[in-house]
Design a protein around this motif. Structure first.
Motif, PDB file in Angstrom:
ATOM      1  N   GLY A 106      13.847  63.919  19.667  1.00  0.00           N
ATOM      2  CA  GLY A 106      13.647  63.023  18.528  1.00  0.00           C
ATOM      3  C   GLY A 106      12.885  61.765  18.910  1.00  0.00           C
ATOM      4  O   GLY A 106      11.942  61.363  18.214  1.00  0.00           O
ATOM      5  N   VAL A 107      13.269  61.154  20.008  1.00  0.00           N
ATOM      6  CA  VAL A 107      12.587  59.943  20.469  1.00  0.00           C
ATOM      7  C   VAL A 107      11.142  60.252  20.854  1.00  0.00           C
ATOM      8  O   VAL A 107      10.219  59.510  20.519  1.00  0.00           O
ATOM      9  CB  VAL A 107      13.356  59.299  21.649  1.00  0.00           C
ATOM     10  CG1 VAL A 107      12.542  58.197  22.299  1.00  0.00           C
ATOM     11  CG2 VAL A 107      14.690  58.766  21.166  1.00  0.00           C
ATOM     12  N   ALA A 108      10.926  61.359  21.548  1.00  0.00           N
ATOM     13  CA  ALA A 108       9.568  61.760  21.926  1.00  0.00           C
ATOM     14  C   ALA A 108       8.724  62.011  20.675  1.00  0.00           C
ATOM     15  O   ALA A 108       7.552  61.631  20.622  1.00  0.00           O
ATOM     16  CB  ALA A 108       9.603  63.002  22.807  1.00  0.00           C
ATOM     17  N   SER A 109       9.316  62.639  19.657  1.00  0.00           N
ATOM     18  CA  SER A 109       8.596  62.897  18.408  1.00  0.00           C
ATOM     19  C   SER A 109       8.197  61.606  17.716  1.00  0.00           C
ATOM     20  O   SER A 109       7.079  61.479  17.206  1.00  0.00           O
ATOM     21  CB  SER A 109       9.459  63.726  17.460  1.00  0.00           C
ATOM     22  OG  SER A 109       9.771  64.958  18.028  1.00  0.00           O
ATOM     23  N   ILE A 110       9.092  60.648  17.704  1.00  0.00           N
ATOM     24  CA  ILE A 110       8.790  59.345  17.087  1.00  0.00           C
ATOM     25  C   ILE A 110       7.673  58.656  17.855  1.00  0.00           C
ATOM     26  O   ILE A 110       6.748  58.103  17.248  1.00  0.00           O
ATOM     27  CB  ILE A 110      10.058  58.469  17.036  1.00  0.00           C
ATOM     28  CG1 ILE A 110      11.045  59.054  16.030  1.00  0.00           C
ATOM     29  CG2 ILE A 110       9.708  57.026  16.684  1.00  0.00           C
ATOM     30  CD1 ILE A 110      12.423  58.436  16.083  1.00  0.00           C
ATOM     31  N   ARG A 111       7.724  58.697  19.172  1.00  0.00           N
ATOM     32  CA  ARG A 111       6.666  58.067  19.973  1.00  0.00           C
ATOM     33  C   ARG A 111       5.316  58.722  19.720  1.00  0.00           C
ATOM     34  O   ARG A 111       4.299  58.043  19.616  1.00  0.00           O
ATOM     35  CB  ARG A 111       7.015  58.139  21.453  1.00  0.00           C
ATOM     36  CG  ARG A 111       8.203  57.245  21.807  1.00  0.00           C
ATOM     37  CD  ARG A 111       8.506  57.282  23.262  1.00  0.00           C
ATOM     38  NE  ARG A 111       7.391  56.643  23.976  1.00  0.00           N
ATOM     39  CZ  ARG A 111       7.246  56.681  25.283  1.00  0.00           C
ATOM     40  NH1 ARG A 111       8.125  57.323  26.018  1.00  0.00           N
ATOM     41  NH2 ARG A 111       6.237  56.080  25.859  1.00  0.00           N
ATOM     42  N   ILE A 112       5.301  60.048  19.613  1.00  0.00           N
ATOM     43  CA  ILE A 112       4.054  60.753  19.329  1.00  0.00           C
ATOM     44  C   ILE A 112       3.542  60.363  17.953  1.00  0.00           C
ATOM     45  O   ILE A 112       2.358  60.076  17.770  1.00  0.00           O
ATOM     46  CB  ILE A 112       4.260  62.283  19.419  1.00  0.00           C
ATOM     47  CG1 ILE A 112       4.494  62.687  20.867  1.00  0.00           C
ATOM     48  CG2 ILE A 112       3.068  63.031  18.837  1.00  0.00           C
ATOM     49  CD1 ILE A 112       4.984  64.115  21.038  1.00  0.00           C
ATOM     50  N   ARG A 113       4.431  60.320  16.978  1.00  0.00           N
ATOM     51  CA  ARG A 113       4.037  59.989  15.598  1.00  0.00           C
ATOM     52  C   ARG A 113       3.476  58.563  15.510  1.00  0.00           C
ATOM     53  O   ARG A 113       2.509  58.311  14.783  1.00  0.00           O
ATOM     54  CB  ARG A 113       5.228  60.171  14.665  1.00  0.00           C
ATOM     55  CG  ARG A 113       4.912  60.014  13.241  1.00  0.00           C
ATOM     56  CD  ARG A 113       4.045  61.172  12.785  1.00  0.00           C
ATOM     57  NE  ARG A 113       3.792  61.000  11.369  1.00  0.00           N
ATOM     58  CZ  ARG A 113       2.839  61.610  10.734  1.00  0.00           C
ATOM     59  NH1 ARG A 113       2.078  62.453  11.350  1.00  0.00           N
ATOM     60  NH2 ARG A 113       2.657  61.407   9.470  1.00  0.00           N
ATOM     61  N   LEU A 114       4.088  57.646  16.223  1.00  0.00           N
ATOM     62  CA  LEU A 114       3.603  56.263  16.206  1.00  0.00           C
ATOM     63  C   LEU A 114       2.266  56.118  16.919  1.00  0.00           C
ATOM     64  O   LEU A 114       1.427  55.304  16.529  1.00  0.00           O
ATOM     65  CB  LEU A 114       4.630  55.328  16.836  1.00  0.00           C
ATOM     66  CG  LEU A 114       5.900  55.105  16.011  1.00  0.00           C
ATOM     67  CD1 LEU A 114       6.899  54.289  16.820  1.00  0.00           C
ATOM     68  CD2 LEU A 114       5.575  54.436  14.697  1.00  0.00           C
ATOM     69  N   ARG A 115       2.062  56.912  17.952  1.00  0.00           N
ATOM     70  CA  ARG A 115       0.816  56.833  18.705  1.00  0.00           C
ATOM     71  C   ARG A 115      -0.355  57.507  17.970  1.00  0.00           C
ATOM     72  O   ARG A 115      -1.470  57.060  18.010  1.00  0.00           O
ATOM     73  CB  ARG A 115       0.989  57.465  20.068  1.00  0.00           C
ATOM     74  CG  ARG A 115      -0.226  57.336  20.921  1.00  0.00           C
ATOM     75  CD  ARG A 115       0.054  57.744  22.323  1.00  0.00           C
ATOM     76  NE  ARG A 115      -0.672  56.828  23.171  1.00  0.00           N
ATOM     77  CZ  ARG A 115      -0.510  56.690  24.449  1.00  0.00           C
ATOM     78  NH1 ARG A 115       0.417  57.382  25.041  1.00  0.00           N
ATOM     79  NH2 ARG A 115      -1.223  55.857  25.139  1.00  0.00           N
ATOM     80  N   PRO A 160      -0.797  58.462  14.299  1.00  0.00           N
ATOM     81  CA  PRO A 160      -0.232  58.449  12.942  1.00  0.00           C
ATOM     82  C   PRO A 160      -0.773  59.543  12.007  1.00  0.00           C
ATOM     83  O   PRO A 160      -0.071  60.009  11.149  1.00  0.00           O
ATOM     84  CB  PRO A 160      -0.564  57.077  12.405  1.00  0.00           C
ATOM     85  CG  PRO A 160      -1.528  56.482  13.329  1.00  0.00           C
ATOM     86  CD  PRO A 160      -1.495  57.249  14.603  1.00  0.00           C
ATOM     87  N   VAL A 161      -2.012  59.981  12.196  1.00  0.00           N
ATOM     88  CA  VAL A 161      -2.578  61.000  11.311  1.00  0.00           C
ATOM     89  C   VAL A 161      -3.011  62.183  12.146  1.00  0.00           C
ATOM     90  O   VAL A 161      -3.789  62.028  13.081  1.00  0.00           O
ATOM     91  CB  VAL A 161      -3.789  60.445  10.535  1.00  0.00           C
ATOM     92  CG1 VAL A 161      -4.388  61.525   9.654  1.00  0.00           C
ATOM     93  CG2 VAL A 161      -3.394  59.225   9.744  1.00  0.00           C
TER      94      VAL A 161
END
Length: 52
Positions: free
Chosen positions: A39-48, A50-51
């Motif tokens: 979950g944390v890795a997914s959030i970091r990827i999404r923030l890095r 965004p699209v």
């Protein structure tokens, strides 16, 4: 999304997750903790990225 495109998107996501050392090596032994790591890795990827 076509099935082939969907499969490619999932594969791309898994490859991005495996770039994180804790996910790739399964550092966390307990399932619940490992899910949190993903979950944390997914959030970091999404923030890095965004699209996608």
């Amino acid at each position: 999304m076509a099935p082939a495109a969907s499969r490619a998107a999932v594969e791309h996501c898994v490859n991005k997750l495996r770039q994180h050392r804790a996910v790739a090596t399964r550092y966390d032994k307990r399932d619940r903790i490992y899910q949190g790591t993903i979950g944390v890795a997914s959030i970091r990827i999404r923030l890095r990225y965004p699209v996608m």
